[in-house]
Design an enzyme around this catalytic site. Structure first.
Site, PDB file in Angstrom:
ATOM      1  N   ASN A  74       0.809  -1.213   0.000  1.00  0.00           N
ATOM      2  CA  ASN A  74       0.000   0.000   0.000  1.00  0.00           C
ATOM      3  C   ASN A  74       0.845   1.268   0.000  1.00  0.00           C
ATOM      4  O   ASN A  74       0.311   2.363  -0.061  1.00  0.00           O
ATOM      5  CB  ASN A  74      -0.929   0.016   1.221  1.00  0.00           C
ATOM      6  CG  ASN A  74      -1.936  -1.106   1.160  1.00  0.00           C
ATOM      7  OD1 ASN A  74      -2.489  -1.408   0.103  1.00  0.00           O
ATOM      8  ND2 ASN A  74      -2.164  -1.759   2.280  1.00  0.00           N
ATOM      9  N   CYS A  75       2.165   1.117   0.072  1.00  0.00           N
ATOM     10  CA  CYS A  75       3.080   2.259   0.155  1.00  0.00           C
ATOM     11  C   CYS A  75       3.715   2.509  -1.210  1.00  0.00           C
ATOM     12  O   CYS A  75       4.350   1.615  -1.775  1.00  0.00           O
ATOM     13  CB  CYS A  75       4.157   1.966   1.196  1.00  0.00           C
ATOM     14  SG  CYS A  75       5.500   3.180   1.231  1.00  0.00           S
ATOM     15  N   GLY A  76       3.580   3.710  -1.726  1.00  0.00           N
ATOM     16  CA  GLY A  76       4.153   4.052  -3.016  1.00  0.00           C
ATOM     17  C   GLY A  76       5.669   3.926  -3.047  1.00  0.00           C
ATOM     18  O   GLY A  76       6.233   3.427  -4.022  1.00  0.00           O
TER      19      GLY A  76
END
Length: 114
Positions: free
Chosen positions: A10-12
């Site tokens: 979920n982390c870019g």
């Protein structure tokens, strides 16, 4: 080259770092989604130490209640304990290769250990 990334999909920044690793021909990449497979306290301490950081420097404040809990001012032991109990307190992503460990924030820091 072997690499392990402690990844949050979920982390870019974590996704971009993983993509950089996947672009390397012949790379053997182990992906650990640390929210599903949490760090052990020992592994977390080793990653932080090998990255040349302190627990406070690896503490994720954004999107957590770490500041409200007083963790930025807590002892190294208390911060590590909180991180081991709740992996969301760990800044991301950590990458480990034969050349070392980096907290890849920004993602280009991974180039230092490739």
């Amino acid at each position: 080259m072997k690499a392990t990334i402690w990844h949050n999909p979920n982390c870019g920044t974590s996704r971009k770092t993983l993509a950089q690793l996947q672009e390397i021909d012949g790379a053997d990449i182990r992906v650990i989604e640390y929210l599903n497979t949490p760090y052990t306290a020992e592994k977390l301490a080793q990653l932080i130490r090998d990255a040349g950081l302190t627990p406070a420097a690896a503490l994720r404040l954004r999107g957590t209640d770490a500041a409200e809990r007083g963790l930025p001012d807590a002892s190294d032991e208390a911060i590590l304990s909180a991180m081991a109990d709740n992996a969301a307190y760990v800044e991301r992503p950590f990458v480990e290769t034969d050349k070392g460990v980096r907290l890849c924030r920004p993602q280009d820091k991974v180039n230092e250990i490739l």
